[in-house]
Design an enzyme around this catalytic site. Structure first.
Site, PDB file in Angstrom:
ATOM      1  N   HIS A  35       0.845  -1.204   0.000  1.00 28.82           N
ATOM      2  CA  HIS A  35       0.000   0.000   0.000  1.00 28.82           C
ATOM      3  C   HIS A  35       0.878   1.251   0.000  1.00 28.82           C
ATOM      4  CE1 HIS A  35      -4.114  -1.702   1.613  1.00 28.82           C
ATOM      5  NE2 HIS A  35      -3.915  -1.956   0.332  1.00 28.82           N
TER       6      HIS A  35
ATOM      7  N   ALA B 230       1.917   1.856   3.980  1.00 27.14           N
ATOM      8  CA  ALA B 230       0.816   1.928   4.931  1.00 27.14           C
ATOM      9  C   ALA B 230       0.550   0.570   5.579  1.00 27.14           C
ATOM     10  CB  ALA B 230      -0.447   2.430   4.242  1.00 27.14           C
ATOM     11  N   HIS B 231       0.654  -0.502   4.796  1.00 24.15           N
ATOM     12  CA  HIS B 231       0.339  -1.844   5.304  1.00 24.15           C
ATOM     13  C   HIS B 231       1.179  -2.865   4.546  1.00 24.15           C
ATOM     14  CE1 HIS B 231      -3.430   0.648   5.380  1.00 24.15           C
ATOM     15  NE2 HIS B 231      -3.218   0.444   6.668  1.00 24.15           N
ATOM     16  N   GLN B 232       1.497  -3.971   5.195  1.00 23.42           N
ATOM     17  CA  GLN B 232       2.337  -5.004   4.587  1.00 23.42           C
ATOM     18  C   GLN B 232       1.524  -6.299   4.469  1.00 23.42           C
ATOM     19  OE1 GLN B 232       3.608  -3.491   7.790  1.00 23.42           O
ATOM     20  NE2 GLN B 232       3.839  -1.771   6.380  1.00 23.42           N
TER      21      GLN B 232
END
Length: 277
Positions: free
Chosen positions: A20, A199-201
């Site tokens: 993201h 933002a996110h993994q």
């Protein structure tokens, strides 16, 4: 890395990394904002989340504005500029453009010492969407009355609203602002200099219906391995189209319930066998 270090050799372990990727836009307002106070993620714009017609695009989100994070996020020029920048934070607001990435990266062990390494380059496809989000965020900040708007893109000057433009009240049709937006698009994201945030993994142990296309089956069980499960964001088969906290919780809940049911069935079978003996 835990799976690899345990001897598993599935070729998909560590691949398909989704992050993201985000770029953000900041603004300085005439009045005090004190952005580190109050709630975070208080507003989201979904208008740009499907730019390709297949679910890929960007979400525009209000962001966390803690000084220790925000003040280190923008291109460095010199100490004096940074001090001036920091002194104005009480008047600042920041928004992110968060892409549902089509591109992907890899998590792998360092060949020398085995430490975790990450390889990820934002694709041209995703950069195009992020740019649309950057421009949209700048427009929102202009309409909200920002006196100055800046990006995290190196070499790109900030936009400063003139008193003359404010008097004319042309909105985003302000010629100076439109010229600056064109500069933003033309400048783009220089690949060697531009930083992006994650933002996110997700995705490096992706779920699949067959062993040859992923790491875990639809129940979260690692293909070819008994009693080994993965139940976190790494099992997502693609980048989520939303902030994935609730999705990750739901996946973990579903997989854990499956594990509990399987263990209960095994205990029942063992007890039945003991009764027969």
């Amino acid at each position: 890395m835990l799976l690899k270090r345990s001897g598993l050799v599935n070729q998909h372990i560590g691949l398909h990394l989704k992050l993201h990727p985000v770029s953000w836009v900041g603004a300085v307002f005439p009045e005090d904002v004190r952005p580190w106070e109050g709630s975070i993620l208080t507003a989201v714009v979904n208008e740009f989340e499907n730019l390709d017609g297949k679910g890929h695009g960007v979400k525009l989100e209000a962001m966390c504005m803690l000084p220790g994070w925000w003040l280190t996020s923008f291109p460095w020029t010199n100490g004096v500029d940074f001090k001036l920048f920091a002194s104005r934070m009480k008047n600042m607001v920041g928004y992110i453009a968060l892409a549902r990435d089509k591109g992907s990266g890899t998590v792998y062990p360092d060949p020398k010492d085995g430490r975790v390494r990450v390889q990820y380059t934002v694709s041209k496809f995703d950069k195009k969407h992020i740019m649309e989000g950057v421009v949209a965020n700048a427009k929102i900040l202009y309409i909200e009355g920002a006196a100055e708007i800046f990006t995290m893109i190196p070499g790109l000057p900030a936009f400063v609203r003139s008193a003359h433009a404010a008097a004319l009240d042309q909105g985003i049709n302000d010629p100076a602002f439109q010229t600056w937006l064109q500069q933003v698009r033309t400048h783009g994201f220089p690949s060697a200099d531009t930083a992006f945030g994650s933002a996110h993994q997700m995705g490096t142990c992706r779920m699949s219906t067959t062993p040859g296309t992923g790491v875990v089956d639809p129940n979260g069980r690692v293909w070819g391995t008994e009693r080994l499960y993965v139940a976190d964001a790494s099992v997502l088969p693609s980048a989520s189209g939303v902030n994935p906290m609730v999705t990750t919780m739901a996946i973990a809940d579903l997989i854990s319930r499956g594990i509990a049911a399987e263990m209960s069935a095994e205990r029942g079978a063992q007890e039945e066998l003991k009764a027969r003996l």
